[in-house]
Design an enzyme around this catalytic site. Sequence first.
Site, PDB file in Angstrom:
ATOM      1  N   GLY A  50      28.776  54.961  32.803  1.00 19.16           N
ATOM      2  CA  GLY A  50      29.615  55.757  33.631  1.00 19.16           C
ATOM      3  C   GLY A  50      29.071  57.317  33.238  1.00 19.16           C
ATOM      4  N   SER A  51      29.009  57.301  31.950  1.00 19.83           N
ATOM      5  CA  SER A  51      28.310  58.736  31.396  1.00 19.83           C
ATOM      6  C   SER A  51      27.097  59.213  32.195  1.00 19.83           C
ATOM      7  CB  SER A  51      28.583  58.847  29.776  1.00 19.83           C
ATOM      8  OG  SER A  51      29.680  58.518  29.393  1.00 19.83           O
ATOM      9  N   SER A  84      29.668  60.740  25.988  1.00 16.79           N
ATOM     10  CA  SER A  84      30.105  59.232  25.755  1.00 16.79           C
ATOM     11  C   SER A  84      31.607  59.196  25.904  1.00 16.79           C
ATOM     12  CB  SER A  84      29.870  58.605  24.510  1.00 16.79           C
ATOM     13  OG  SER A  84      30.529  57.654  24.050  1.00 16.79           O
ATOM     14  N   THR A  92      29.564  54.876  21.647  1.00 21.55           N
ATOM     15  CA  THR A  92      28.333  54.271  22.485  1.00 21.55           C
ATOM     16  C   THR A  92      27.150  54.421  21.445  1.00 21.55           C
ATOM     17  OG1 THR A  92      29.361  55.299  24.562  1.00 21.55           O
ATOM     18  CG2 THR A  92      27.104  54.274  24.577  1.00 21.55           C
ATOM     19  N   ARG A 143      34.217  53.696  33.249  1.00 27.38           N
ATOM     20  CA  ARG A 143      33.907  53.597  34.593  1.00 27.38           C
ATOM     21  C   ARG A 143      34.918  54.248  35.390  1.00 27.38           C
ATOM     22  NH1 ARG A 143      35.146  48.500  33.049  1.00 27.38           N
ATOM     23  NH2 ARG A 143      36.479  47.039  34.505  1.00 27.38           N
ATOM     24  N   GLU A 156      30.989  45.278  37.509  1.00 26.98           N
ATOM     25  CA  GLU A 156      32.053  45.229  36.372  1.00 26.98           C
ATOM     26  C   GLU A 156      33.252  44.773  37.058  1.00 26.98           C
ATOM     27  OE1 GLU A 156      31.500  48.231  33.106  1.00 26.98           O
ATOM     28  OE2 GLU A 156      30.267  49.209  34.408  1.00 26.98           O
ATOM     29  N   HIS A 165       8.104  49.154  50.419  1.00 27.31           N
ATOM     30  CA  HIS A 165       6.454  48.863  50.338  1.00 27.31           C
ATOM     31  C   HIS A 165       6.576  47.435  49.524  1.00 27.31           C
ATOM     32  CE1 HIS A 165       4.651  52.556  51.579  1.00 27.31           C
ATOM     33  NE2 HIS A 165       5.768  53.150  51.484  1.00 27.31           N
ATOM     34  N   LYS A 180      28.491  43.487  22.628  1.00 28.19           N
ATOM     35  CA  LYS A 180      28.985  44.436  21.699  1.00 28.19           C
ATOM     36  C   LYS A 180      29.071  43.608  20.355  1.00 28.19           C
ATOM     37  CE  LYS A 180      29.894  48.191  24.876  1.00 28.19           C
ATOM     38  NZ  LYS A 180      31.090  49.236  24.988  1.00 28.19           N
TER      39      LYS A 180
END
Length: 354
Positions: free
Chosen positions: A51-52, A96, A101, A148, A236, A252, A346
Amino acid sequence: MNFDTLKEIDSQNMFGVLKAFPEQIKNSIEIAQNPLKFKPFNKLIILGMGGSAIGGDLLNTFYQLSSSERELIIIINRDYNIPFSIDDNTAIIASSYSGNTEETISAFNQALKVTHNIIAISSGGELTKMANDNSIPVIVIPSGYQPRCAIAYSFFPMLYLLIHSNLFSQTEKVELQSALIELSFKIEQLSTHYSQIRENNSALEIAKKLKGKIPIIYSSNSLYPINLRWRSQIQENAKNCAFGNVLPEMNHNEINCFSFPEIFKNNAIVILISDPSDNKRNKTRLRILKDILNETGVETLQISSDSNSLLTRYFELIYLADWVSYYLAILNNIDPTPIPLINKLKNALYNLEN
């Protein structure tokens, strides 16, 4: 669907967070009024993820389309490492929401070795501590949101850093103030509209059309941040596959992919997002693309905003994406707030390091 259903599935009240978005915009603008500004610069690098980073993308496209100066190069850095192009004319925003982050912290550490023309935006965490230890100014934003769900806090402080750094003309600053009035009024209206569980709720109706489908979002490159926001919010919040691309590049190559496998074509739904600022040829391309897809049996939806200001149109489309992804989560019978696979990844990374 009714409010009892929402309460059963939405354990952390994302509904309330979305409904209160008009207040987040007002509060973020108040926070952004601080007098912070950079030393003279002609290149801005924004360190951020998720989101940042989208807040940075939004700033970049908005600046390029609305500033007559256009002397600024903006780079969004989604990585552990900083670009080699940082020099004395570079300013850096380290953004962040959590302040933890790891990619942003790594890049911030590297940036400190090159320049101190840096401003951080965070609600706390390691980034704030490191900034304070190195006498780097921090714009403190409220904690307690999912990152978010805090896009106003990631965007408006950045926008005002450019305003305070005189990267908009006086006329453009006046126009921005008018745009903010229009934006606040429009989002207030939409908050009431989208939070009503009824047949004419456009966000709910779009979510119903996306249920059981694979949304594919197409737009011009100038709407890239909006395109990305639609994809990431569906991914998400609704835990639903979503993909996308931009015009004219998509014309293309990707335009040719709707034949096989047949199960894909039968389950895809294409969302075409447009804006009055789109290049004339891209407007034509989007119209022809819709006809071609419909001829091949692919379902399409068209989405746009007719508000006066670019800023209002951007946030109107973002706010619609947030509500559509929320209602799609409820229709998918999945809690919109938890992100278990992101957290699992994470945790696995953390455990490997420790």
